[in-house]
Design a protein around this motif. Structure first.
Motif, PDB file in Angstrom:
ATOM      1  N   CYS A 142       0.921  -1.501   0.505  1.00 56.49           N
ATOM      2  CA  CYS A 142      -0.220   0.128  -0.278  1.00 56.49           C
ATOM      3  C   CYS A 142       0.400   1.512   0.367  1.00 56.49           C
ATOM      4  CB  CYS A 142      -1.349   0.232   1.385  1.00 56.49           C
ATOM      5  SG  CYS A 142      -2.050   1.187   1.379  1.00 56.49           S
ATOM      6  N   TYR A 143       1.748   0.974   0.856  1.00 54.71           N
ATOM      7  CA  TYR A 143       2.726   2.425   1.545  1.00 54.71           C
ATOM      8  C   TYR A 143       3.509   2.963  -0.612  1.00 54.71           C
ATOM      9  CZ  TYR A 143       6.549   5.289   2.694  1.00 54.71           C
ATOM     10  OH  TYR A 143       7.836   6.319   2.616  1.00 54.71           O
ATOM     11  N   GLY A 144       3.644   1.928  -0.850  1.00 53.99           N
ATOM     12  CA  GLY A 144       4.363   1.617  -2.451  1.00 53.99           C
ATOM     13  C   GLY A 144       3.693   2.205  -3.143  1.00 53.99           C
ATOM     14  N   VAL A 145       2.644   1.537  -3.308  1.00 54.84           N
ATOM     15  CA  VAL A 145       2.018   1.363  -5.117  1.00 54.84           C
ATOM     16  C   VAL A 145       1.121   3.033  -4.731  1.00 54.84           C
ATOM     17  CG1 VAL A 145       0.114   0.701  -5.971  1.00 54.84           C
ATOM     18  CG2 VAL A 145       1.480  -0.750  -5.087  1.00 54.84           C
ATOM     19  N   TRP A 146       0.441   3.224  -3.650  1.00 49.55           N
ATOM     20  CA  TRP A 146      -0.959   4.545  -3.674  1.00 49.55           C
ATOM     21  C   TRP A 146       0.099   5.010  -2.063  1.00 49.55           C
ATOM     22  CZ3 TRP A 146      -5.009   0.425  -1.451  1.00 49.55           C
ATOM     23  CH2 TRP A 146      -5.576  -0.159  -3.186  1.00 49.55           C
ATOM     24  N   HIS A 147       0.736   5.441  -1.336  1.00 48.56           N
ATOM     25  CA  HIS A 147       0.442   6.570  -1.081  1.00 48.56           C
ATOM     26  C   HIS A 147       2.726   7.041  -1.392  1.00 48.56           C
ATOM     27  CE1 HIS A 147       1.978   9.914   2.024  1.00 48.56           C
ATOM     28  NE2 HIS A 147       3.655   9.352   2.029  1.00 48.56           N
ATOM     29  N   LYS A 148       3.267   6.543  -2.750  1.00 46.67           N
ATOM     30  CA  LYS A 148       4.584   7.112  -2.852  1.00 46.67           C
ATOM     31  C   LYS A 148       4.333   7.134  -4.104  1.00 46.67           C
ATOM     32  CE  LYS A 148       8.950   5.727  -1.560  1.00 46.67           C
ATOM     33  NZ  LYS A 148       8.677   6.930  -1.507  1.00 46.67           N
ATOM     34  N   ALA A 149       3.387   6.650  -5.128  1.00 45.47           N
ATOM     35  CA  ALA A 149       2.261   7.282  -6.044  1.00 45.47           C
ATOM     36  C   ALA A 149       3.339   6.557  -7.434  1.00 45.47           C
ATOM     37  CB  ALA A 149       2.528   8.237  -6.746  1.00 45.47           C
ATOM     38  N   GLY A 150       3.083   4.692  -7.111  1.00 47.71           N
ATOM     39  CA  GLY A 150       3.580   4.356  -7.999  1.00 47.71           C
ATOM     40  C   GLY A 150       5.291   3.577  -7.504  1.00 47.71           C
ATOM     41  N   ALA A 151       6.045   4.135  -6.616  1.00 47.87           N
ATOM     42  CA  ALA A 151       7.389   3.784  -6.795  1.00 47.87           C
ATOM     43  C   ALA A 151       7.605   2.594  -5.786  1.00 47.87           C
ATOM     44  CB  ALA A 151       7.509   5.407  -5.736  1.00 47.87           C
ATOM     45  N   PHE A 152       7.362   1.409  -6.367  1.00 49.93           N
ATOM     46  CA  PHE A 152       7.304   0.326  -5.356  1.00 49.93           C
ATOM     47  C   PHE A 152       8.332  -0.361  -5.468  1.00 49.93           C
ATOM     48  CE2 PHE A 152       5.095  -4.466  -5.293  1.00 49.93           C
ATOM     49  CZ  PHE A 152       4.743  -4.144  -4.892  1.00 49.93           C
ATOM     50  N   PHE A 153       9.409  -1.118  -4.628  1.00 51.00           N
ATOM     51  CA  PHE A 153       9.758  -1.266  -4.459  1.00 51.00           C
ATOM     52  C   PHE A 153      11.241  -1.473  -5.537  1.00 51.00           C
ATOM     53  CE2 PHE A 153       6.930  -4.108  -2.311  1.00 51.00           C
ATOM     54  CZ  PHE A 153       8.048  -4.287  -0.735  1.00 51.00           C
ATOM     55  N   GLY A 154      11.665  -0.058  -5.463  1.00 50.42           N
ATOM     56  CA  GLY A 154      12.608   0.449  -7.018  1.00 50.42           C
ATOM     57  C   GLY A 154      12.104   0.886  -7.932  1.00 50.42           C
ATOM     58  N   LEU A 155      10.777   0.244  -8.554  1.00 49.64           N
ATOM     59  CA  LEU A 155      10.167   0.962  -9.842  1.00 49.64           C
ATOM     60  C   LEU A 155       9.640   2.230  -9.605  1.00 49.64           C
ATOM     61  CD1 LEU A 155       8.284  -2.998 -10.382  1.00 49.64           C
ATOM     62  CD2 LEU A 155      10.291  -2.331 -11.671  1.00 49.64           C
ATOM     63  N   THR A 156       9.092   3.074 -10.285  1.00 51.26           N
ATOM     64  CA  THR A 156       8.237   3.605 -10.999  1.00 51.26           C
ATOM     65  C   THR A 156       7.261   3.845 -11.813  1.00 51.26           C
ATOM     66  OG1 THR A 156       9.613   5.161 -12.418  1.00 51.26           O
ATOM     67  CG2 THR A 156      10.181   6.068 -10.026  1.00 51.26           C
ATOM     68  N   GLY A 157       6.357   4.173 -11.532  1.00 55.67           N
ATOM     69  CA  GLY A 157       5.233   4.348 -12.485  1.00 55.67           C
ATOM     70  C   GLY A 157       4.415   3.301 -12.389  1.00 55.67           C
ATOM     71  N   VAL A 158       4.622   2.310 -11.219  1.00 55.33           N
ATOM     72  CA  VAL A 158       3.017   1.163 -11.275  1.00 55.33           C
ATOM     73  C   VAL A 158       2.038   1.584 -11.118  1.00 55.33           C
ATOM     74  CG1 VAL A 158       2.648  -1.263 -10.099  1.00 55.33           C
ATOM     75  CG2 VAL A 158       5.054   0.307 -10.243  1.00 55.33           C
ATOM     76  N   ILE A 159       0.997   0.971 -12.094  1.00 58.19           N
ATOM     77  CA  ILE A 159      -0.363   0.953 -12.478  1.00 58.19           C
ATOM     78  C   ILE A 159      -1.457   0.105 -11.570  1.00 58.19           C
ATOM     79  CG2 ILE A 159      -1.873   1.570 -13.550  1.00 58.19           C
ATOM     80  CD1 ILE A 159      -0.138   2.405 -15.930  1.00 58.19           C
ATOM     81  N   ASP A 160      -1.980   0.604 -10.700  1.00 59.98           N
ATOM     82  CA  ASP A 160      -2.700  -0.193  -9.947  1.00 59.98           C
ATOM     83  C   ASP A 160      -4.081   0.686  -9.305  1.00 59.98           C
ATOM     84  OD1 ASP A 160      -4.164  -1.967  -8.325  1.00 59.98           O
ATOM     85  OD2 ASP A 160      -2.687  -2.206  -6.470  1.00 59.98           O
TER      86      ASP A 160
END
Length: 441
Positions: free
Chosen positions: A179-197
């Protein structure tokens, strides 16, 4: 004698300007934030919050309760209600703060524990038109319904105490980082950027689906599996629950736009279209195989379509929703009817086959059908780079949920029995675990 100059009184307009300036400077910052709150957006999110809670109790509870045997009905209701209550408190204590306050690379801080510093006029920078308190409440419903999904995988055999312990720890160790990476950090998830969910293909469905698969294997099958028949005891309950889930999903997906606008309207439409398409395709598959279309099949197909469109609903148009709905029905049917039989794992209510697989399908296909290269696509990305991002995000989530779920259930098993005895399983969890019976002669 020198005559002093006469001072003229300030004009009414100047006096008013001075007064307003003094008042504005005296207001606290939170009151200034309140000026951005929009009544329409707030009303829609209040409604969406209620709709998502409606999905858990009574929607999911009824859906699952109808699928188990009659001696286990109350255990399903008890698990859904208890998870709602307990996880809401966990969200208040630290879940929201760890998910939606600035912190490290993988998790937030304890800054907002017990809603510390959040007032009735506070807003978040990423959704300034609704009160932050409402954001807290809306996201809380996602937090509590996610473990609610995976209880169906080990239904009719796992102990209530083990379920509750696992759900709380898993939510903090798996759901919160995602939740923190995908939504709070707006798609910055485990080193990735721009994840859409948009609404939880990764955060909700893949995480819960993988946990469901791990637990149903570790806890081991129900006695008699795979030779015994485990028939649903009350399909009307399941159909009612599925209908409630379908209605509630509009709050789940369209509410995730966090505003009452055209994007929310499009999200609602594609959510409905995907569910309808998956229902029809699932009926057609059953007709081709057994020359009958079942109530259970259309209910399951609708949930598969809803799960698959969830991550993609903010980026695809109606044609993309048709494609995702049809694809999810085919692949989820294969997972439920063929994959489970081949590998002989007892996923009691097909949580992995519907939610895990469906969420994965939508998470991947948004890169195709959400692209501007596809008719009706609303995204501004190229297919191949986004496809790589979505695939890696799915892989990271699978590994995280799989490893943590396995470790947690093994550790919990050192302290409590994970499943009831064979005698208690034959008696039913309603009596064995809760001392009650759903149906009395």
């Amino acid at each position: 004698m020198t005559r002093l100059p006469t001072l003229r009184a300030p004009s009414p307009r100047l006096r008013l300007s001075i007064l307003l300036t003094l008042l504005a400077s005296a207001l606290p910052a939170s009151a200034a934030d309140a000026s951005t709150i929009n009544a329409g957006d707030t009303a829609w999110l209040l409604t969406s919050t209620a709709l998502v809670l409606f999905m858990m109790i009574p929607g999911l509870a009824l859906f699952y309760a109808g699928l188990v045997r009659s001696r286990n009905v109350l255990s399903i209701f008890m698990q859904c209600f208890a998870l709602t209550a307990v996880l809401s408190l966990v969200w208040l204590v630290c879940g929201y703060s760890l998910s939606f306050s600035d912190g490290g690379s993988f998790i937030g801080s304890f800054q907002k524990m017990f809603l510390n510093g959040v007032t009735t006029t506070s807003v978040r920078s990423d959704c300034p038109t609704i009160p932050e308190l409402l954001h807290f409440a809306y996201q809380m419903m996602f937090f509590l319904i996610t473990p609610g999904l995976f209880i169906g995988a080990f239904a009719e055999r796992m102990k209530f105490s083990a379920i509750m312990a696992f759900s709380v720890l898993w939510s903090l160790l798996v759901y919160v980082p995602c939740c923190y990476g995908v939504w709070h950090k707006a798609g910055a998830f485990f080193g990735l950027t721009g994840v859409i969910d948009l609404a939880g293909g990764i955060v909700v469905h893949i995480t819960a689906g993988v946990a469901a698969l791990v637990l149903c294997i570790v806890v081991k099958p129900r006695h008699g599996f795979p030779n015994a028949q485990f028939l649903p005891h009350n399909l009307p309950l399941t159909m009612v629950g599925a209908g409630m889930l379908w209605v509630g999903w509009f709050g789940f997906n369209a509410g995730s736009q966090l505003a009452a606008n055209g994007s929310a309207a499009m999200t609602l439409i594609v959510t409905h279209i995907s569910a309808c398409t998956a229902s029809v395709v699932w009926m057609a598959i059953e007709w081709l195989h057994i020359r009958k279309s079942s109530a259970l099949g259309i209910a399951t197909g609708s949930i598969a379509g809803l799960a698959a469109i969830t991550p993609a609903a903010g980026k695809v148009g109606p044609i993309g929703a048709l494609c995702i709905g049809a694809t999810s029905a085919i692949i989820c049917w294969l997972a439920c009817a063929k994959l489970k039989k081949t590998f002989r794992y007892d996923d009691s209510l097909d949580v992995f086959g519907v939610h895990g697989v469906g969420g994965f399908v939508g998470t991947i296909l948004v890169a195709v059908f959400g692209s501007t290269h596809f008719a009706g696509g609303l995204g501004d990305f190229e297919i191949l780079p986004q496809l790589k991002t979505q695939a890696l995000a799915s892989l990271y989530t699978i590994v995280l949920s799989g490893v943590v779920s396995y470790a947690l259930i093994k550790i919990i098993g050192l302290f409590v029995n994970l499943r009831v005895t064979q005698e208690q399983e034959n008696q039913g969890l309603d009596l064995a675990e809760h001392g009650e019976a759903a149906y009395n002669d």
